[in-house]
Scaffold this active site. Structure first.
Site, PDB file in Angstrom:
ATOM      1  N   SER A 135       6.944 -14.436   2.531  1.00 17.32           N
ATOM      2  CA  SER A 135       7.109 -12.993   2.451  1.00 17.32           C
ATOM      3  C   SER A 135       8.074 -12.602   3.564  1.00 17.32           C
ATOM      4  O   SER A 135       7.791 -12.852   4.739  1.00 17.32           O
ATOM      5  CB  SER A 135       5.744 -12.326   2.662  1.00 17.32           C
ATOM      6  N   LYS A 161       9.560 -13.730  -1.501  1.00 16.71           N
ATOM      7  CA  LYS A 161       9.172 -12.328  -1.734  1.00 16.71           C
ATOM      8  C   LYS A 161       9.873 -11.459  -0.698  1.00 16.71           C
ATOM      9  O   LYS A 161       9.853 -11.769   0.495  1.00 16.71           O
ATOM     10  CB  LYS A 161       7.655 -12.228  -1.622  1.00 16.71           C
ATOM     11  N   LYS A 163      10.208  -7.754   1.068  1.00 14.44           N
ATOM     12  CA  LYS A 163       9.619  -6.429   1.269  1.00 14.44           C
ATOM     13  C   LYS A 163      10.701  -5.396   0.977  1.00 14.44           C
ATOM     14  O   LYS A 163      11.856  -5.559   1.377  1.00 14.44           O
ATOM     15  CB  LYS A 163       9.141  -6.286   2.717  1.00 14.44           C
ATOM     16  N   ASP A 188       7.851  -6.637  -2.839  1.00 13.93           N
ATOM     17  CA  ASP A 188       6.589  -5.982  -2.484  1.00 13.93           C
ATOM     18  C   ASP A 188       6.903  -4.652  -1.817  1.00 13.93           C
ATOM     19  O   ASP A 188       7.557  -4.609  -0.770  1.00 13.93           O
ATOM     20  CB  ASP A 188       5.794  -6.888  -1.520  1.00 13.93           C
ATOM     21  N   GLU A 213       5.255  -6.014  -6.516  1.00 13.70           N
ATOM     22  CA  GLU A 213       3.899  -5.897  -5.970  1.00 13.70           C
ATOM     23  C   GLU A 213       3.667  -4.476  -5.455  1.00 13.70           C
ATOM     24  O   GLU A 213       4.483  -3.927  -4.708  1.00 13.70           O
ATOM     25  CB  GLU A 213       3.772  -6.921  -4.828  1.00 13.70           C
ATOM     26  N   ASP A 238      -1.974  -5.360  -5.293  1.00 13.11           N
ATOM     27  CA  ASP A 238      -2.485  -5.888  -4.028  1.00 13.11           C
ATOM     28  C   ASP A 238      -3.482  -4.854  -3.493  1.00 13.11           C
ATOM     29  O   ASP A 238      -4.702  -4.953  -3.746  1.00 13.11           O
ATOM     30  CB  ASP A 238      -1.288  -6.124  -3.073  1.00 13.11           C
ATOM     31  N   LYS A 262      -6.501 -11.326  -1.630  1.00 17.13           N
ATOM     32  CA  LYS A 262      -6.581 -11.539  -0.191  1.00 17.13           C
ATOM     33  C   LYS A 262      -8.060 -11.562   0.158  1.00 17.13           C
ATOM     34  O   LYS A 262      -8.792 -10.623  -0.194  1.00 17.13           O
ATOM     35  CB  LYS A 262      -5.892 -10.401   0.569  1.00 17.13           C
ATOM     36  N   GLY A 290      -1.189 -12.893   2.006  1.00 17.86           N
ATOM     37  CA  GLY A 290      -1.335 -13.184   3.438  1.00 17.86           C
ATOM     38  C   GLY A 290      -1.374 -11.900   4.244  1.00 17.86           C
ATOM     39  O   GLY A 290      -0.927 -10.856   3.776  1.00 17.86           O
TER      40      GLY A 290
HETATM   41  O1  OSB Z   1       1.372  -6.638   1.407  1.00 17.02           O
HETATM   42  O2  OSB Z   1       1.298  -8.737   1.339  1.00 17.02           O
HETATM   43  C1  OSB Z   1       1.334  -7.701   2.000  1.00 17.02           C
HETATM   44  C2  OSB Z   1       1.551  -8.543   5.728  1.00 17.02           C
HETATM   45  C3  OSB Z   1       0.800  -7.519   6.271  1.00 17.02           C
HETATM   46  C4  OSB Z   1       0.270  -6.565   5.430  1.00 17.02           C
HETATM   47  C5  OSB Z   1       0.490  -6.640   4.046  1.00 17.02           C
HETATM   48  C6  OSB Z   1       1.223  -7.670   3.507  1.00 17.02           C
HETATM   49  C7  OSB Z   1       1.791  -8.628   4.372  1.00 17.02           C
HETATM   50  C8  OSB Z   1       2.641  -9.712   3.919  1.00 17.02           C
HETATM   51  C9  OSB Z   1       2.731 -10.916   4.826  1.00 17.02           C
HETATM   52  O3  OSB Z   1       3.330  -9.679   2.930  1.00 17.02           O
HETATM   53  C10 OSB Z   1       2.256 -12.170   4.188  1.00 17.02           C
HETATM   54  C11 OSB Z   1       2.122 -13.267   5.215  1.00 17.02           C
HETATM   55  O4  OSB Z   1       1.047 -13.398   5.839  1.00 17.02           O
HETATM   56  O5  OSB Z   1       3.105 -14.006   5.394  1.00 17.02           O
HETATM   57 MG    MG Z   2       1.400  -6.925  -0.704  1.00 17.26          MG
END
Ligand code: OSB
Ligand code: MG
Length: 374
Positions: A135, A161, A163, A188, A213, A238, A262, A290
């Site tokens: 991510s 992925k 953001k 995401d 996402e 999510d 999660k 994650g």
């Molecule tokens: O939306 O998946 C998410 C990290 C913090 C809060 C929300 C998210 C995330 C990530 C990081 O996408 C995923 C990772 O731990 O590498």
């Molecule tokens: Mg997410």
């Protein structure tokens, strides 16, 4: 199993690099760890709440409050027939899934050790290696993002992925897709858009993303159903999904075609197992999300990802992507083909580095059965 004691610790850990999402940037993590002793065996869990209530309603401090003042007193001294019975001891407390997950997962670790089996087997996992993705936080420019993607692909990750948020979406995705036409790519939004953006989100269909996402409100399954009917790209939920009921509602409403699980968000291994089973029954693929976890939370994520419903690469990446030094050993490593070999020793399968944790600890709270009874 008798729950003999529960120790809470808050540790501070600095990420190697700041991580930017649509709701903010984090670099300094405040992580609550749970060490639970059952029948003389120590199990570990991690609370995955963030420092601010921006992803969901929980924070490091709300989790500490709910654990120290409600969950720990309700659990210490209790005898439970199995870890999967623990949710029944916590159901009088509404919400606070991440706080609950920290303590429940610690008991799963202890129970697996008591049964002398690796946690993944104890959960019913069937895969001995898991597929990993990354991510990537929001970047300054499309060029900076493209070079980051290139670096992660060189490390072997099977899915990238990105953001996104309004103003940092179309051009960024376009640049990555142009450079890498064939990779498994997803995005995401962490709830950054509204239904008024439907036409804009539809314009992302051209990038053949694996999924988008959580584009809309963190608590609005119905709005996602309206959006899914208007776009080709699969929506993955999510933030909206806290339990199996939510997942079944989303599936029935056609609000998504994929679900991210999660452990913290769904309150622990017991509910996560039920949720992946329900999704499997309905043909909905799931993957492991994650929360920038330390090695303890990551080890739980690895074990969960071996369940049969987890058919897409998760946000489970190597320790070194996050930390200069992790709190478990060996550090979690991803092979050149983008997989993690699931450890075969009893429990979590990684050794918790107590001395290091001790040094990182900024507060603690220990309750043992003898003290609780006196
Ligand atoms: O939306 O998946 C998410 C990290 C913090 C809060 C929300 C998210 C995330 C990530 C990081 O996408 C995923 C990772 O731990 O590498
Ligand atoms: Mg997410």
């Amino acid at each position: 199993m008798k729950i003999e004691s529960i120790a809470l610790r808050e540790i501070r850990m600095r990420l190697n690099a700041p991580f930017e999402t649509s709701f903010g940037t984090v670099q300094d993590r405040r992580i609550v760890l749970v060490e639970l002793i059952a029948d003389g065996v120590s199990g570990w869990g991690e609370v995955t709440a963030g420092e601010t209530p921006a992803y969901n309603a929980e924070t490091t401090d709300t989790a500490w409050h709910v654990l120290a003042d409600f969950l720990v007193p309700a659990l210490v001294g209790k005898s439970v027939s199995s870890a999967s019975q623990l949710p029944a001891f916590m159901s009088h407390i509404r919400g606070h899934e991440m706080a609950k997950s920290g303590v429940e997962n610690a008991l799963w670790d202890a129970e697996a050790q008591l049964s002398r089996v690796p946690l993944y087997k104890h959960l019913g996992g069937t895969n001995e290696e898991i597929a990993c993705g990354v991510s990537l936080g929001i970047r300054e420019s499309p060029d900076a993002l493209v070079s980051k993607v290139e670096q992660e692909l060189r490390s072997g990750y099977q899915r990238i992925k990105l953001k996104i948020k309004p103003g940092k979406d179309y051009e960024f995705i376009a640049a990555v897709r142009k450079q890498f036409p064939k990779i498994r790519l997803s995005v995401d939004a962490n709830s950054a858009y509204t239904l008024d953006d439907a036409a804009h989100l539809k314009s992302l269909d051209e990038f053949e993303l694996l999924m988008i996402e959580q584009p809309l409100n963190w608590d609005d399954i119905y709005a996602h159903a309206k959006l899914q009917a208007q776009i080709k790209t699969a929506i993955c939920l999510d933030e909206c999904i806290h339990n199996t009921r939510h997942a079944l509602t989303a599936i029935e409403l056609k609000a998504c075609r994929i679900i991210n699980i999660k452990l913290g968000r769904v309150s622990g291994h017991t509910e996560a197992r039920l949720l992946q089973q329900a999704c499997r029954t309905h043909g909905v693929p799931v993957w492991c999300g994650g929360m920038l976890e330390s090695g303890i939370g990551r080890a739980h994520n690895i074990a969960m990802s071996t369940l049969p419903g987890f058919s897409l690469p998760g946000d489970v990446s190597a320790s070194r992507r996050y930390w200069s030094e992790d709190i478990v050993e060996p550090a979690i490593e991803v092979a050149a083909n983008g997989t993690i070999q699931v450890p075969k020793t009893p429990g979590l399968g990684y050794v918790v580095k107590r001395e290091m944790i001790e040094k990182l600890t900024v507060r603690r709270n220990v309750v043992s059965a003898r003290r609780a009874a006196s």
